[in-house]
Design an enzyme around this catalytic site. Structure first.
Site, PDB file in Angstrom:
ATOM      1  CE  LYS A 115      -4.321  -1.855   1.794  1.00 35.59           C
ATOM      2  NZ  LYS A 115      -5.460  -1.778   2.733  1.00 35.59           N
ATOM      3  CE  LYS A 197      -5.706  -8.344  -2.275  1.00 38.56           C
ATOM      4  NZ  LYS A 197      -6.032  -8.034  -0.893  1.00 38.56           N
ATOM      5  CE  LYS A 200     -12.123  -4.149  -0.860  1.00 38.63           C
ATOM      6  NZ  LYS A 200     -12.569  -3.455   0.130  1.00 38.63           N
TER       7      LYS A 200
HETATM    8  P1  TYM Z   1     -10.773  -6.428   2.700  1.00 38.05           P
HETATM    9  O1  TYM Z   1     -11.712  -5.159   2.937  1.00 38.05           O
HETATM   10  O2  TYM Z   1      -9.619  -5.960   1.777  1.00 38.05           O
HETATM   11  O3  TYM Z   1     -11.238  -7.635   2.173  1.00 38.05           O
HETATM   12  C1  TYM Z   1     -12.431  -8.283   3.081  1.00 38.05           C
HETATM   13  C2  TYM Z   1     -12.199  -9.577   3.001  1.00 38.05           C
HETATM   14  O4  TYM Z   1     -12.141 -10.141   1.820  1.00 38.05           O
HETATM   15  C3  TYM Z   1     -10.984 -11.031   1.515  1.00 38.05           C
HETATM   16  N1  TYM Z   1     -10.591 -10.898   0.315  1.00 38.05           N
HETATM   17  C4  TYM Z   1     -10.098 -11.981  -0.675  1.00 38.05           C
HETATM   18  N2  TYM Z   1     -10.363 -13.455  -0.438  1.00 38.05           N
HETATM   19  C5  TYM Z   1     -10.241 -14.175  -1.501  1.00 38.05           C
HETATM   20  N3  TYM Z   1      -9.533 -13.606  -2.742  1.00 38.05           N
HETATM   21  C6  TYM Z   1      -9.398 -12.221  -2.937  1.00 38.05           C
HETATM   22  N4  TYM Z   1      -9.079 -11.820  -4.025  1.00 38.05           N
HETATM   23  C7  TYM Z   1      -9.707 -11.227  -2.055  1.00 38.05           C
HETATM   24  N5  TYM Z   1      -9.650  -9.990  -1.767  1.00 38.05           N
HETATM   25  C8  TYM Z   1     -10.042  -9.759  -0.294  1.00 38.05           C
HETATM   26  C9  TYM Z   1      -9.944 -10.612   2.441  1.00 38.05           C
HETATM   27  O5  TYM Z   1      -9.221 -11.721   2.932  1.00 38.05           O
HETATM   28  C10 TYM Z   1     -10.965 -10.321   3.714  1.00 38.05           C
HETATM   29  O6  TYM Z   1     -11.178 -11.292   4.547  1.00 38.05           O
HETATM   30  N6  TYM Z   1      -8.074  -5.229   6.905  1.00 38.05           N
HETATM   31  C11 TYM Z   1      -9.275  -5.975   6.447  1.00 38.05           C
HETATM   32  C12 TYM Z   1     -10.528  -5.707   7.059  1.00 38.05           C
HETATM   33  C13 TYM Z   1     -10.592  -5.706   8.455  1.00 38.05           C
HETATM   34  C14 TYM Z   1     -10.529  -7.198   9.194  1.00 38.05           C
HETATM   35  C15 TYM Z   1     -10.387  -6.789  10.546  1.00 38.05           C
HETATM   36  C16 TYM Z   1     -10.556  -8.494   8.801  1.00 38.05           C
HETATM   37  C17 TYM Z   1     -10.514  -4.986   9.478  1.00 38.05           C
HETATM   38  N7  TYM Z   1     -10.226  -5.371  10.504  1.00 38.05           N
HETATM   39  C18 TYM Z   1     -10.253  -7.795  11.480  1.00 38.05           C
HETATM   40  C19 TYM Z   1     -10.560  -9.451   9.899  1.00 38.05           C
HETATM   41  C20 TYM Z   1     -10.509  -9.171  10.894  1.00 38.05           C
HETATM   42  C21 TYM Z   1      -9.431  -5.712   5.010  1.00 38.05           C
HETATM   43  O7  TYM Z   1      -8.921  -4.634   4.300  1.00 38.05           O
HETATM   44  O8  TYM Z   1     -10.021  -6.544   4.254  1.00 38.05           O
END
Ligand code: TYM
Length: 334
Positions: A115, A197, A200
């Site tokens: 990032k 991966k 978004k």
């Molecule tokens: P975020 O918003 O980027 O993604 C949310 C969830 O989606 C999963 N994910 C994927 N899984 C499989 N393939 C992909 N290409 C893919 N892209 C995203 C992520 O693994 C995630 O489970 N920091 C975190 C949000 C967060 C969080 C937490 C998660 C904040 N606090 C506490 C777990 C526990 C995030 O930005 O996820």
């Protein structure tokens, strides 16, 4: 434990358009867990401001994400769905845990490095301590399990280290959480570059299927997905594009890669890509329809937001009071 059930926490950011990766890696798994676990799911809006947001658009996206949680099939009467910013305990605990996290640990976080490279003009301290806020999210609810995609595993490992460190100083304060990875879909890759991966924030829109893409767009993206010249549907490292499409097909249809190989034995990539597109459409279409219906129901969503924030706040405060006492803060006189 809450109501005799183990506790589960997860969260998602509302920035950008959600992708099929978010759905298959996270949301889809979340829908089925509330019988076994007491589940908390947050819209991680505090995390989102590590990148600049336009306020009105940001507010709208957060609301849309909460609505999408429900549209995806997460029952808000049985799961606690709320905005992270509505429970001040997240930020408070995050500060405390910052003091129990080493810079060396944060320096190792690959997502920070990625990032920081992407937002070179805004490498703020929040971006750096982002994983500590994640740890606070999870530990605040004494979560036993955290369902995430594989990209979040490093952050979860850090959460465990912080919890163990804190516990070794102050006694058993935090439950040490375990990751929960779904059977398939844990790492959905870009359709244009299967070594990256699906994300978004990918600039190449053809690499990602967005949850709100219409059927024609979904089919077009699947047909254009990068493959190889092997010409056979096999699940192996040498064919990362096909492997990714098999993963997607498995996750949409609850199949194993071996079953998919068998189904498409002797068939070409054209047929297979079409079948993948159809599967994705059949998973996303009902979600999109429910989302449209729910969006019209403002009062219902407002009630969920209010009630669930109160519930989350209650459990968060319980942990926070305990933590503050252990650390040695003076109690407030009421
Ligand atoms: P975020 O918003 O980027 O993604 C949310 C969830 O989606 C999963 N994910 C994927 N899984 C499989 N393939 C992909 N290409 C893919 N892209 C995203 C992520 O693994 C995630 O489970 N920091 C975190 C949000 C967060 C969080 C937490 C998660 C904040 N606090 C506490 C777990 C526990 C995030 O930005 O996820």
């Amino acid at each position: 434990m809450i109501n005799d059930k183990k506790v589960l926490f997860s969260a998602m950011q509302s920035t950008g358009n959600l992708t099929l990766g978010n759905y298959l890696g996270a949301l889809k798994n979340w829908t089925t867990l509330c019988d076994e676990y007491e589940c908390f799911y947050a819209v991680a809006d505090l995390h989102s401001i590590t990148v600049r947001q336009e306020p009105a658009e940001f507010r709208k996206r957060a609301r849309n994400l909460l609505t999408l949680f429900i549209a995806a099939g997460i029952d808000p009467e049985k799961n606690c769905l709320y905005y992270q910013s509505h429970v001040s305990g997240h930020a408070e605990l995050s500060w405390i845990l910052n003091c129990f996290t080493y810079m060396g640990e944060l320096n190792r976080m690959t997502q920070f490095k990625d990032k920081a490279a992407k937002h070179a003009d805004n490498i703020n301290a929040g971006l750096y301590t982002y994983p500590v806020l994640m740890a606070a999210d999870i530990l605040l609810y004494q979560a036993d399990v955290v369902p995430v995609g594989k990209d979040q595993l490093q952050h979860l490992e850090l959460t465990r280290d912080i919890a163990q460190r804190f516990n070794s100083i102050y006694g058993d304060v935090f439950t040490v959480p375990e990751p929960y990875i779904g059977k398939s879909g844990a790492r959905v890759m870009s359709l244009q570059d299967p070594t990256k991966k699906m994300s978004k924030s990918d600039e190449n829109q053809n690499g990602s299927i967005y949850l709100m893409d219409d059927p024609d767009t979904i089919m077009r993206k699947c047909k254009r997905a990068v493959t190889d010249s092997e010409g056979c549907v096999r699940y192996r490292d040498e064919q990362p594009g096909i492997r990714n499409l098999i993963d997607i097909y498995c996750a949409c249809n609850d199949l194993t890669p071996q079953e998919v190989e068998k189904e498409f034995d002797g068939k070409g990539y054209g047929d297979f890509k079409m079948a993948v597109g159809e599967s994705v459409i059949s998973v996303l279409k009902p979600l999109q329809d429910r989302y449209q219906d729910l969006s019209k129901n403002k009062d219902y969503i407002d009630r969920i937001v209010k009630e669930n924030a109160e519930k989350a706040g209650y459990y968060a405060n319980k942990t926070l009071r305990k933590v503050k006492k252990k650390v040695g803060f003076t109690e407030m006189i009421r």
